[in-house]
Design a protein around this motif. Sequence first.
Motif, PDB file in Angstrom:
ATOM      1  N   ARG A  27      13.031   7.855 -36.523  1.00  0.00           N
ATOM      2  CA  ARG A  27      12.032   6.730 -37.808  1.00  0.00           C
ATOM      3  C   ARG A  27      10.838   7.761 -37.683  1.00  0.00           C
ATOM      4  NH1 ARG A  27      11.705   2.688 -37.051  1.00  0.00           N
ATOM      5  NH2 ARG A  27      11.973   1.958 -35.345  1.00  0.00           N
ATOM      6  N   LEU A  28      10.054   8.399 -36.945  1.00  0.00           N
ATOM      7  CA  LEU A  28       8.466   8.495 -37.082  1.00  0.00           C
ATOM      8  C   LEU A  28       8.628  10.257 -36.794  1.00  0.00           C
ATOM      9  CD1 LEU A  28       8.774   5.869 -34.868  1.00  0.00           C
ATOM     10  CD2 LEU A  28       7.092   7.083 -33.734  1.00  0.00           C
ATOM     11  N   THR A  29       7.771  10.365 -37.836  1.00  0.00           N
ATOM     12  CA  THR A  29       7.664  12.114 -38.510  1.00  0.00           C
ATOM     13  C   THR A  29       6.384  11.870 -38.124  1.00  0.00           C
ATOM     14  OG1 THR A  29       9.264  11.949 -40.614  1.00  0.00           O
ATOM     15  CG2 THR A  29       7.275  13.475 -40.439  1.00  0.00           C
ATOM     16  N   PHE A  30       5.826  12.884 -38.045  1.00  0.00           N
ATOM     17  CA  PHE A  30       4.058  13.127 -37.407  1.00  0.00           C
ATOM     18  C   PHE A  30       4.390  14.659 -37.536  1.00  0.00           C
ATOM     19  CE2 PHE A  30       4.271   9.855 -33.806  1.00  0.00           C
ATOM     20  CZ  PHE A  30       5.110  10.261 -32.787  1.00  0.00           C
ATOM     21  N   GLN A  31       2.795  14.649 -38.432  1.00  0.00           N
ATOM     22  CA  GLN A  31       2.062  15.411 -39.053  1.00  0.00           C
ATOM     23  C   GLN A  31       0.662  16.069 -38.258  1.00  0.00           C
ATOM     24  OE1 GLN A  31       3.120  16.314 -43.107  1.00  0.00           O
ATOM     25  NE2 GLN A  31       4.344  14.395 -43.538  1.00  0.00           N
ATOM     26  N   PHE A  32       0.717  17.991 -38.043  1.00  0.00           N
ATOM     27  CA  PHE A  32      -0.731  18.208 -38.312  1.00  0.00           C
ATOM     28  C   PHE A  32      -0.900  19.251 -39.695  1.00  0.00           C
ATOM     29  CE2 PHE A  32      -4.254  18.879 -36.164  1.00  0.00           C
ATOM     30  CZ  PHE A  32      -4.377  19.519 -35.239  1.00  0.00           C
ATOM     31  N   GLY A  33      -2.069  18.418 -39.913  1.00  0.00           N
ATOM     32  CA  GLY A  33      -2.551  19.324 -40.877  1.00  0.00           C
ATOM     33  C   GLY A  33      -2.575  21.096 -41.602  1.00  0.00           C
ATOM     34  N   GLU A  34      -2.846  21.592 -41.908  1.00  0.00           N
ATOM     35  CA  GLU A  34      -3.036  22.669 -42.229  1.00  0.00           C
ATOM     36  C   GLU A  34      -4.447  23.369 -41.842  1.00  0.00           C
ATOM     37  OE1 GLU A  34       0.625  23.880 -44.413  1.00  0.00           O
ATOM     38  OE2 GLU A  34      -0.792  25.012 -42.994  1.00  0.00           O
ATOM     39  N   ALA A  35      -5.237  22.515 -42.058  1.00  0.00           N
ATOM     40  CA  ALA A  35      -6.589  22.647 -41.134  1.00  0.00           C
ATOM     41  C   ALA A  35      -6.996  22.622 -40.139  1.00  0.00           C
ATOM     42  CB  ALA A  35      -7.537  22.342 -42.594  1.00  0.00           C
ATOM     43  N   LYS A  36      -5.825  22.235 -39.413  1.00  0.00           N
ATOM     44  CA  LYS A  36      -6.170  21.095 -37.953  1.00  0.00           C
ATOM     45  C   LYS A  36      -6.984  20.396 -37.681  1.00  0.00           C
ATOM     46  CE  LYS A  36      -4.407  23.863 -34.618  1.00  0.00           C
ATOM     47  NZ  LYS A  36      -4.462  24.728 -33.765  1.00  0.00           N
ATOM     48  N   LYS A  37      -7.586  19.763 -38.548  1.00  0.00           N
ATOM     49  CA  LYS A  37      -8.070  18.421 -39.044  1.00  0.00           C
ATOM     50  C   LYS A  37      -7.585  17.001 -39.376  1.00  0.00           C
ATOM     51  CE  LYS A  37     -12.342  21.191 -39.949  1.00  0.00           C
ATOM     52  NZ  LYS A  37     -13.331  20.425 -41.009  1.00  0.00           N
ATOM     53  N   ASN A  38      -6.690  17.519 -39.350  1.00  0.00           N
ATOM     54  CA  ASN A  38      -5.736  16.328 -39.840  1.00  0.00           C
ATOM     55  C   ASN A  38      -4.848  15.842 -39.186  1.00  0.00           C
ATOM     56  OD1 ASN A  38      -4.240  16.366 -42.066  1.00  0.00           O
ATOM     57  ND2 ASN A  38      -6.409  17.519 -42.941  1.00  0.00           N
ATOM     58  N   SER A  39      -4.108  13.808 -39.143  1.00  0.00           N
ATOM     59  CA  SER A  39      -2.792  14.568 -38.846  1.00  0.00           C
ATOM     60  C   SER A  39      -2.489  12.868 -39.627  1.00  0.00           C
ATOM     61  CB  SER A  39      -2.553  14.000 -37.080  1.00  0.00           C
ATOM     62  OG  SER A  39      -1.146  14.215 -36.627  1.00  0.00           O
ATOM     63  N   SER A  40      -0.833  12.817 -39.679  1.00  0.00           N
ATOM     64  CA  SER A  40      -0.674  11.571 -39.886  1.00  0.00           C
ATOM     65  C   SER A  40       0.576  11.518 -38.965  1.00  0.00           C
ATOM     66  CB  SER A  40      -0.066  11.496 -40.943  1.00  0.00           C
ATOM     67  OG  SER A  40       1.052  12.125 -41.755  1.00  0.00           O
ATOM     68  N   LEU A  41       0.896   9.669 -38.887  1.00  0.00           N
ATOM     69  CA  LEU A  41       2.250   9.063 -38.391  1.00  0.00           C
ATOM     70  C   LEU A  41       2.954   7.998 -39.441  1.00  0.00           C
ATOM     71  CD1 LEU A  41       4.328   8.291 -36.648  1.00  0.00           C
ATOM     72  CD2 LEU A  41       2.048   7.107 -35.325  1.00  0.00           C
ATOM     73  N   HIS A  42       4.295   8.561 -39.953  1.00  0.00           N
ATOM     74  CA  HIS A  42       4.822   8.016 -40.553  1.00  0.00           C
ATOM     75  C   HIS A  42       6.515   6.944 -39.804  1.00  0.00           C
ATOM     76  CE1 HIS A  42       6.060   6.657 -44.302  1.00  0.00           C
ATOM     77  NE2 HIS A  42       7.526   7.111 -44.186  1.00  0.00           N
ATOM     78  N   ILE A  43       6.230   5.866 -40.284  1.00  0.00           N
ATOM     79  CA  ILE A  43       7.150   5.122 -39.430  1.00  0.00           C
ATOM     80  C   ILE A  43       8.262   4.848 -41.006  1.00  0.00           C
ATOM     81  CG2 ILE A  43       8.710   3.100 -38.020  1.00  0.00           C
ATOM     82  CD1 ILE A  43       5.853   3.458 -36.270  1.00  0.00           C
ATOM     83  N   THR A  44       9.190   5.143 -40.880  1.00  0.00           N
ATOM     84  CA  THR A  44      10.187   4.392 -42.033  1.00  0.00           C
ATOM     85  C   THR A  44      10.980   3.211 -41.667  1.00  0.00           C
ATOM     86  OG1 THR A  44      10.682   6.575 -42.173  1.00  0.00           O
ATOM     87  CG2 THR A  44      12.555   5.382 -43.453  1.00  0.00           C
ATOM     88  N   ALA A  45      11.400   2.490 -42.478  1.00  0.00           N
ATOM     89  CA  ALA A  45      12.609   1.524 -41.803  1.00  0.00           C
ATOM     90  C   ALA A  45      11.320   0.750 -40.874  1.00  0.00           C
ATOM     91  CB  ALA A  45      13.347   1.270 -42.105  1.00  0.00           C
ATOM     92  N   THR A  46      10.746   0.183 -40.973  1.00  0.00           N
ATOM     93  CA  THR A  46       9.697  -0.145 -39.013  1.00  0.00           C
ATOM     94  C   THR A  46      10.861  -1.617 -38.437  1.00  0.00           C
ATOM     95  OG1 THR A  46       8.768  -1.663 -40.621  1.00  0.00           O
ATOM     96  CG2 THR A  46       7.518   0.271 -39.779  1.00  0.00           C
ATOM     97  N   GLN A  47      10.997  -1.468 -37.628  1.00  0.00           N
ATOM     98  CA  GLN A  47      11.969  -2.668 -36.580  1.00  0.00           C
ATOM     99  C   GLN A  47      10.146  -3.487 -35.893  1.00  0.00           C
ATOM    100  OE1 GLN A  47      14.362  -0.195 -35.178  1.00  0.00           O
ATOM    101  NE2 GLN A  47      15.126  -0.079 -36.643  1.00  0.00           N
ATOM    102  N   THR A  48      11.137  -4.723 -35.240  1.00  0.00           N
ATOM    103  CA  THR A  48      10.518  -5.284 -34.782  1.00  0.00           C
ATOM    104  C   THR A  48       9.807  -4.187 -32.941  1.00  0.00           C
ATOM    105  OG1 THR A  48      11.871  -6.550 -33.641  1.00  0.00           O
ATOM    106  CG2 THR A  48      10.697  -7.328 -35.146  1.00  0.00           C
ATOM    107  N   THR A  49      10.292  -3.509 -32.343  1.00  0.00           N
ATOM    108  CA  THR A  49      10.164  -2.655 -31.974  1.00  0.00           C
ATOM    109  C   THR A  49       8.864  -2.169 -31.893  1.00  0.00           C
ATOM    110  OG1 THR A  49      11.932  -1.063 -32.446  1.00  0.00           O
ATOM    111  CG2 THR A  49      12.704  -3.197 -30.461  1.00  0.00           C
TER     112      THR A  49
END
Lengths: 112, 112
Positions: B60-82
Amino acid sequence: DVKVTQSSRYLVKRTGEKVFLECVQDMDHENMFWYRQDPGLGLRLIYFSYDVKMKEKGDIPEGYSVSREKKERFSLILESASTNQTSMYLCASNRESYNEQFFGPGTRLTVL
Amino acid sequence: GQQVMQIPQYQHVQEGEDFTTYCNSSTTLSNIQWYKQRPGGHPVFLIQLVKSGEVKKQKRLTFQFGEAKKNSSLHITATQTTDVGTYFCAGNKVQGAQKLVFGQGTRLTINP
């Protein structure tokens, strides 16, 4: 299973005392690191070592020194503890050229 | 010096909602890593991104690295208590360098 151990989970010291924090890794890693973790500030690098007897300053080395006499052991020394050194201290290690860092459980140091 | 800014500092969601944390660097990064720290625990490595525009998924985790390699994100879909914990990004400015610069972390809490 990889393992990084730290000598104490909790430590209480008085201002002016000399404090030793020990870290041992059993993975034959070349690199070892000391961080401090404070709320809202993330992890800040104090010192790291890339070989026995070799060390480099991190971002906040003031008030700290380190020792690495053996490959598996990296010590953080507070020469004269002050209240602003109250923090969580985390040790980490990794293999040269392999970036993933393995962390120890941390030592929560309180300086009174 | 190099800075890595991470937002938000805190995020509280209902279980099942999505969650995203963002990381921005003042300089181009060679690579970026993500770590998770459970309450009372130590940071544990999740993933490393190296290529411009790279996207990696772990369940459920998606990680992205920006085109300019200056930013990044972590996205969690449908969070769980864990998923509760603090998520840190950490960047290397120079390829092969061992010094990581950590973001301040995003603390995720979840209402079951």
